[in-house]
Design a protein around this motif. Sequence first.
Motif, PDB file in Angstrom:
ATOM      1  N   THR A  94      -2.461   3.765   1.551  1.00 59.44           N
ATOM      2  CA  THR A  94      -3.056   3.290   2.803  1.00 59.44           C
ATOM      3  C   THR A  94      -2.480   3.979   4.051  1.00 59.44           C
ATOM      4  OG1 THR A  94      -1.493   1.455   2.646  1.00 59.44           O
ATOM      5  CG2 THR A  94      -3.763   1.009   1.957  1.00 59.44           C
ATOM      6  N   LYS A 117      -6.696  -3.139   2.889  1.00 57.11           N
ATOM      7  CA  LYS A 117      -6.205  -2.485   4.110  1.00 57.11           C
ATOM      8  C   LYS A 117      -6.351  -3.457   5.258  1.00 57.11           C
ATOM      9  CE  LYS A 117      -4.625   0.971   6.447  1.00 57.11           C
ATOM     10  NZ  LYS A 117      -4.273   0.154   7.590  1.00 57.11           N
ATOM     11  N   ARG A 118      -5.223  -3.782   5.883  1.00 62.97           N
ATOM     12  CA  ARG A 118      -5.234  -4.750   6.984  1.00 62.97           C
ATOM     13  C   ARG A 118      -6.043  -5.992   6.635  1.00 62.97           C
ATOM     14  NH1 ARG A 118      -3.672  -2.497  12.062  1.00 62.97           N
ATOM     15  NH2 ARG A 118      -1.791  -1.385  11.495  1.00 62.97           N
ATOM     16  N   LYS A 156       5.352  -1.337   7.336  1.00 61.84           N
ATOM     17  CA  LYS A 156       4.733  -0.794   6.119  1.00 61.84           C
ATOM     18  C   LYS A 156       5.750  -0.693   4.985  1.00 61.84           C
ATOM     19  CE  LYS A 156       1.114   1.585   8.601  1.00 61.84           C
ATOM     20  NZ  LYS A 156       0.109   0.562   8.292  1.00 61.84           N
ATOM     21  N   GLY A 216       0.835  -1.209   0.000  1.00 62.03           N
ATOM     22  CA  GLY A 216       0.000   0.000   0.000  1.00 62.03           C
ATOM     23  C   GLY A 216       0.865   1.252   0.000  1.00 62.03           C
ATOM     24  N   THR A 267      -7.552  -2.299  -3.543  1.00 55.95           N
ATOM     25  CA  THR A 267      -6.753  -1.814  -2.423  1.00 55.95           C
ATOM     26  C   THR A 267      -7.186  -2.640  -1.219  1.00 55.95           C
ATOM     27  OG1 THR A 267      -6.696   0.415  -3.337  1.00 55.95           O
ATOM     28  CG2 THR A 267      -6.089   0.178  -1.011  1.00 55.95           C
ATOM     29  N   ASP A 307      -1.446  -4.377   3.963  1.00 58.23           N
ATOM     30  CA  ASP A 307      -1.847  -3.225   3.143  1.00 58.23           C
ATOM     31  C   ASP A 307      -1.259  -3.437   1.744  1.00 58.23           C
ATOM     32  OD1 ASP A 307      -2.689  -2.338   5.606  1.00 58.23           O
ATOM     33  OD2 ASP A 307      -1.265  -0.682   5.754  1.00 58.23           O
TER      34      ASP A 307
END
Length: 578
Positions: A118, A508-509, A469, A59, A506, A479
């Motif tokens: 993200t 996310k988590r 990340k 992300g 996309t 992500d």
Amino acid sequence: MNKKMSKSIIIKNGRVYDPRNGIDGDKIQIHIQDGKIVEKVNEKDAKVIDASGMVVFPGGVDIHTHIAGPKINTGRTFRPEDHAKDPVPRTKITRGGSGYSCPSTFVTAYRYAQLGYTTLVEPAMAPLEAKHTHEEFMDMPIVDKLTFPVFGNNWFVLQYVKTNDIDKLSAYIAWLLETTKGYAVKIVNPGGVESWAWGKNCESLDDPVLYWDVTPRQILEGLSTANEKLGLPHTIHVHANNLGHPGNYTHTLETFKTLEKINPTAGRKKVMHLTHCQFNCYGGTNWGNFESAASKVADYLNSHEHITIDIGQVIFTNTTTMTGDGPWEYALHHISGMSPWGAKPGCKWINGQVEAECGAGLVPYIFNPKVAVNAIQWAIGLELLLSIKNKEQIFLTTDHPNGGPFTFYPRVLKWLMDRKSRVNMLENIVSPKADSQTGLKAIDAELSLYELVQCTRSGTAKCLGLEDKGHLGIGADGDVSIYKFNPDAENKGDEIEKAFTLAAYTIKRGEIVVKNGEVMATPMGDTIWTKANVKENLMDAVIQDIKEKWRDHYSVNFNNYPVQEAYLPKQKIITTNS
Ligand SMILES: [Zn+2]
């Protein structure tokens, strides 16, 4: 499928780009369980995403984007013409709002998610306005958020720099980060904004701050020394003095050099991030002989590793500039308010000071491709990103919304990844000065997908010290962004722009939040802040100092100043010990 089962995802058949783990377009599977990348999930319980014909990235992590707080909110208020042209209707899942250069809170989050980002950094929070910033964060679902309080013109900072009390300066930083739920130390035009309260500025590193007898150089050295003493995850994050002025590259190099003597900690080699560097890479002595000095800055960075930068790319559009650098906005208001193009957007100007802490200004601005200075600025950003070799040392930003809205990132990628597209701009669209006054045309390089991920994900996450990340290794946050893009095809410019404008997915988590460019779910992301522990007696002494001076410095009660936990419904705390 029950809830537990839906927590795992397998991404198959995609070409994966994960520079941190040395993966450059290999077809490997990515498994996500309970929000984290894992080695393997049970296939029969997992949702399988077939990413054939697609590329798979971590992300996006934007290191510098003005998205929340009083500054952007003032932009929203004083530019009705901006959002009138970009209304955003609600859907079954999303709320309505408005977009363009000062998008409303929810729209900001949705649009970033649609781009595949993200994690976002709001890089300039007035400490006294921290609650407002966090209130807006609460209205930004999906993305994780970080914010940097500004320190470079704060009276407590100036006092501790003046007495060279690095211990107390460190404790003050720790106190303010915890009090405002901030992540890192932002410095805007060190000393210059304090002088601006008296109508002055600091025009060199050794130009003393009015009535304080300290210099920008001392502020930078003091804050970076304290930053490293605390072992904060990110370096100091600096908007340099003299931003926007012809010939300012010498000042930029001088700023880099003065940081050479600072010893990095926290396991990194960097000691400063200089933001939106395009605005600080100017040669010439006036607007008539204005030219690029990107190659000089790139030469320095290619031989020194203690600095990172982001570009602050210019987009040709009508945008809203906003910065804690009050004197610069005053100058820009004069420059653009007196411009010959139509509506004179710069006629509007707002200036603000925040009690004993900082200031800010806003001016609407049109970057016009036919205006020589704007065309040269456009070329400088691209020149910088293409000529700095280590793409984890330079990052893609537009300094949203200063150089232009973040929604234009895919267009910048087109210019970076396809030489023909930028030569077409140079030959047919922009002022010929962009060619004669910069080195852009001579650059053959085209940004690769691997490098794209470096300058938008792995590099930014590393620079921020966000270990989970910017990569897809085991243990990383789940992500992920996936785009319909064929790395082997002869991708033309417009196809590049199209592919990266709306993510195919996309995640996310571990939750699919965007599919085929459409927002599918809006879970709340984390607000990430730094708790720097210092010795208790030192902290007590600093709090004593703060309380003693409080009534001279602030109109609010001491107890009304801190951001309470209620402002952070989901928080992640990074702890350091010095
Ligand atoms: Zn900025």
